[in-house]
Design a protein around this motif. Structure first.
Motif, short mmCIF file in Angstrom:
data_model
loop_
_atom_site.label_atom_id
_atom_site.label_comp_id
_atom_site.label_asym_id
_atom_site.label_seq_id
_atom_site.Cartn_x
_atom_site.Cartn_y
_atom_site.Cartn_z
N LEU A 41 0.83 -1.20 0.00
CA LEU A 41 0.00 0.00 0.00
C LEU A 41 0.87 1.25 0.00
CD1 LEU A 41 -2.73 1.44 0.23
CD2 LEU A 41 -2.59 1.15 2.72
N LEU A 42 1.92 1.26 0.81
CA LEU A 42 2.81 2.41 0.86
C LEU A 42 3.55 2.59 -0.47
CD1 LEU A 42 4.36 2.06 4.44
CD2 LEU A 42 2.53 3.58 3.69
N ALA A 43 3.93 1.49 -1.11
CA ALA A 43 4.59 1.58 -2.41
C ALA A 43 3.66 2.18 -3.46
CB ALA A 43 5.07 0.20 -2.86
N THR A 44 2.38 1.79 -3.40
CA THR A 44 1.40 2.34 -4.33
C THR A 44 1.18 3.82 -4.08
OG1 THR A 44 0.29 0.18 -4.39
CG2 THR A 44 -0.93 2.07 -5.24
N LEU A 45 1.14 4.22 -2.81
CA LEU A 45 1.00 5.64 -2.48
C LEU A 45 2.22 6.44 -2.95
CD1 LEU A 45 -0.56 5.54 1.11
CD2 LEU A 45 -1.66 6.29 -1.00
N SER A 46 3.40 5.84 -2.87
CA SER A 46 4.59 6.53 -3.37
C SER A 46 4.47 6.76 -4.88
CB SER A 46 5.86 5.74 -3.05
OG SER A 46 6.00 4.60 -3.86
N SER A 47 3.91 5.78 -5.60
CA SER A 47 3.68 5.95 -7.03
C SER A 47 2.72 7.11 -7.30
CB SER A 47 3.10 4.67 -7.63
OG SER A 47 4.02 3.61 -7.58
N LEU A 48 1.71 7.23 -6.44
CA LEU A 48 0.75 8.32 -6.59
C LEU A 48 1.46 9.67 -6.48
CD1 LEU A 48 -2.13 9.51 -6.69
CD2 LEU A 48 -2.25 9.18 -4.21
N PHE A 49 2.30 9.85 -5.48
CA PHE A 49 2.98 11.14 -5.29
C PHE A 49 3.98 11.41 -6.41
CE2 PHE A 49 1.61 10.64 -0.78
CZ PHE A 49 0.96 11.84 -0.67
N PHE A 50 4.72 10.37 -6.84
CA PHE A 50 5.67 10.58 -7.92
C PHE A 50 4.95 10.92 -9.23
CE2 PHE A 50 8.83 7.91 -5.45
CZ PHE A 50 9.68 8.98 -5.19
N SER A 51 3.81 10.30 -9.48
CA SER A 51 3.06 10.61 -10.69
C SER A 51 2.50 12.03 -10.65
CB SER A 51 1.92 9.60 -10.89
OG SER A 51 0.95 9.70 -9.87
N LEU A 52 2.12 12.50 -9.46
CA LEU A 52 1.67 13.89 -9.32
C LEU A 52 2.81 14.87 -9.58
CD1 LEU A 52 -0.69 13.60 -6.21
CD2 LEU A 52 -1.36 14.02 -8.59
N CYS A 53 4.03 14.47 -9.22
CA CYS A 53 5.19 15.30 -9.56
C CYS A 53 5.30 15.47 -11.08
CB CYS A 53 6.47 14.67 -9.03
SG CYS A 53 6.65 14.75 -7.23
N SER A 54 5.04 14.40 -11.81
CA SER A 54 5.08 14.48 -13.28
C SER A 54 4.02 15.43 -13.80
CB SER A 54 4.90 13.08 -13.88
OG SER A 54 5.85 12.17 -13.38
N GLY A 277 10.84 -7.37 -4.70
CA GLY A 277 10.04 -7.80 -5.85
C GLY A 277 8.61 -7.30 -5.80
N PRO A 278 7.86 -7.60 -4.73
CA PRO A 278 6.49 -7.09 -4.64
C PRO A 278 6.40 -5.57 -4.69
CG PRO A 278 6.83 -8.84 -3.04
CD PRO A 278 8.17 -8.54 -3.64
N VAL A 279 7.38 -4.89 -4.10
CA VAL A 279 7.38 -3.43 -4.14
C VAL A 279 7.54 -2.94 -5.58
CG1 VAL A 279 8.67 -1.35 -3.50
CG2 VAL A 279 8.18 -3.09 -1.79
N ALA A 280 8.42 -3.58 -6.34
CA ALA A 280 8.61 -3.20 -7.74
C ALA A 280 7.32 -3.40 -8.53
CB ALA A 280 9.74 -4.04 -8.36
N ILE A 281 6.59 -4.46 -8.22
CA ILE A 281 5.32 -4.71 -8.90
C ILE A 281 4.29 -3.64 -8.53
CG2 ILE A 281 3.38 -6.31 -9.12
CD1 ILE A 281 5.40 -8.58 -8.70
N ALA A 282 4.22 -3.31 -7.23
CA ALA A 282 3.27 -2.29 -6.77
C ALA A 282 3.61 -0.93 -7.37
CB ALA A 282 3.27 -2.22 -5.25
N ARG A 283 4.90 -0.67 -7.58
CA ARG A 283 5.31 0.62 -8.14
C ARG A 283 4.87 0.79 -9.59
NH1 ARG A 283 6.35 4.15 -8.33
NH2 ARG A 283 8.47 4.77 -8.80
N SER A 284 4.50 -0.31 -10.25
CA SER A 284 4.02 -0.20 -11.63
C SER A 284 2.70 0.54 -11.71
CB SER A 284 3.88 -1.60 -12.25
OG SER A 284 2.92 -2.37 -11.54
N ALA A 285 2.08 0.81 -10.55
CA ALA A 285 0.86 1.63 -10.53
C ALA A 285 1.14 3.02 -11.10
CB ALA A 285 0.33 1.74 -9.10
N ASP A 286 2.41 3.42 -11.14
CA ASP A 286 2.79 4.71 -11.71
C ASP A 286 2.26 4.85 -13.14
OD1 ASP A 286 4.26 6.96 -12.72
OD2 ASP A 286 5.64 6.72 -11.06
N ILE A 287 2.32 3.77 -13.91
CA ILE A 287 1.85 3.80 -15.29
C ILE A 287 0.35 4.01 -15.33
CG2 ILE A 287 1.60 2.42 -17.39
CD1 ILE A 287 4.26 1.11 -16.74
N VAL A 288 -0.38 3.33 -14.46
CA VAL A 288 -1.83 3.48 -14.41
C VAL A 288 -2.21 4.91 -14.05
CG1 VAL A 288 -3.97 2.67 -13.33
CG2 VAL A 288 -2.10 1.06 -13.79
N PHE A 289 -1.54 5.47 -13.04
CA PHE A 289 -1.81 6.85 -12.64
C PHE A 289 -1.54 7.81 -13.78
CE2 PHE A 289 -0.98 5.40 -8.10
CZ PHE A 289 -2.32 5.49 -7.74
#
Length: 344
Positions: A41-54, A277-289
């Motif tokens: 969940l935290l990895a996915t939230l990190s993707s959310l913030f990084f995508s907002l930076c973009s 490994g699981p964190v890397a998978i969760a971080r792929s949410a960046d593409i969805v965002f």
């Protein structure tokens, strides 16, 4: 995705040396038992913030991408200085200085190019190309560190290259078929910048593997300080240095630094609670965002080529994440036996 390079060494540390990770994990075990997926969940939230930076980088059209990168690095440096002081780490250790400087220069160039790509391409297309960095790490680790590059890494690289070709849609392959695009874009230069950004990003990962014995605060402090000087110098040379306008622009610049810091902290916490490994998978949410923000904020519908290319890149990232997961599991683990082919 280039925006997260300064914390990539934590991915390696989480499957490598236990001495460099904080002992905070022991205190978090009751929380992990109550909520076993909190790391993901935290990895996915990190993707959310990084995508907002973009999104912010793409929105601030009156500020040069290089200067935005400088503001982002300020957000990297300021929170890490107290950490490096508190832990009493040597800020510029002997024997590692050249590598620290080289890692900072390579990482800075990669991030500046990714910001340029966000400005000159659809957000989702640029994000997908930039996010493919981990796939190329295996290639450069094979060249420079002599690490094995198995069949799954090779398949991942091929899938990523095909995906990038579909996204960039080069005319010499697809002919004169037109794909709808914003007239303000320079898609060719943006695509080149995004792809070159992945090359620099992958080499930054390799350098971080060499530096993984250092405390993360030392690496991030050097990265932030050198990157600020580098982006400031480039901004002065090209005459792009200026103060953001009062009001919305300054607020968004502050949000850029804040979201970068939150994304890094959440990613650090997720790697302390979960395997790489699981964190890397969760971080792929960046593409969805990225696809979601492109439609919501910029009213741009992705083309069929972009969607197909994104699916291929996402699949390759998932393969890399599964392989990392399999390698990190205990030898007697049933799940590792099921994923054994990925670990080869």
């Amino acid at each position: 995705m280039p925006e997260h390079l300064e914390l990539q060494h934590l991915v390696d540390l989480s499957v490598g040396s236990d001495e460099t990770l904080p002992n905070l994990l022991e205190n978090k075990r009751p929380l992990i038992k109550r909520c076993p997926y909190i790391g993901l969940l935290l990895a996915t939230l990190s993707s959310l913030f990084f995508s907002l930076c973009s999104v912010i980088v793409k929105s601030l059209v009156n500020i040069d991408p290089i200067q935005l990168a400088m503001f982002r690095f300020i957000g990297v440096l300021l929170p890490t200085v107290p950490i490096v002081i508190y832990t009493e780490q040597p800020i510029f250790p002997q024997g590692k200085r050249l590598l620290l400087i080289l890692r900072s220069i390579v990482g800075t160039i990669g991030l500046m190019l990714s910001f340029y790509a966000f400005r000159n391409m659809p957000l989702a297309d640029a994000s997908v190309i930039v996010f493919s960095v981990p796939v190329f790490v295996a290639l450069f680790a094979r060249v420079f560190l002599k690490e094995p590059c198995g069949i799954w890494n090779t398949i991942s690289i091929i899938l990523t290259l095909v995906g990038v070709i579909l996204i960039t849609h080069p005319p010499f392959i697809f002919g004169d078929e037109k794909v709808e695009s914003n007239e303000n874009y320079d898609s060719l230069r943006g695509a080149i910048a995004a792809f070159v950004s992945t090359i620099f990003g992958a080499n930054a990962y390799v350098l971080l593997r060499v530096l993984k014995g250092l405390h993360f605060s030392v690496i991030m402090t050097n990265f932030g300080a050198i990157a600020i000087l580098q982006t400031l110098f480039v901004s002065v040379v090209f005459g792009t240095l200026c103060m953001p306008n009062c009001g919305t622009e300054r607020l968004l610049v502050v949000c850029l630094a804040l979201f970068s810091y939150l994304g890094q902290i959440l990613l650090t916490m997720s790697l302390q609670m979960e395997q790489a490994g699981p964190v890397a998978i969760a971080r792929s949410a960046d593409i969805v965002f990225a696809f979601l923000w492109q439609v919501m904020f910029f009213d741009e519908i992705p083309s069929k080529y972009s969607v197909c290319g994104a699916v291929l890149v996402l699949l390759s990232v998932l393969l890399v994440g599964l392989r990392k997961w399999a390698l990190a599991l205990p030898a007697e683990s049933q799940l590792r036996k099921m994923l054994g082919v990925l670990a080869q």
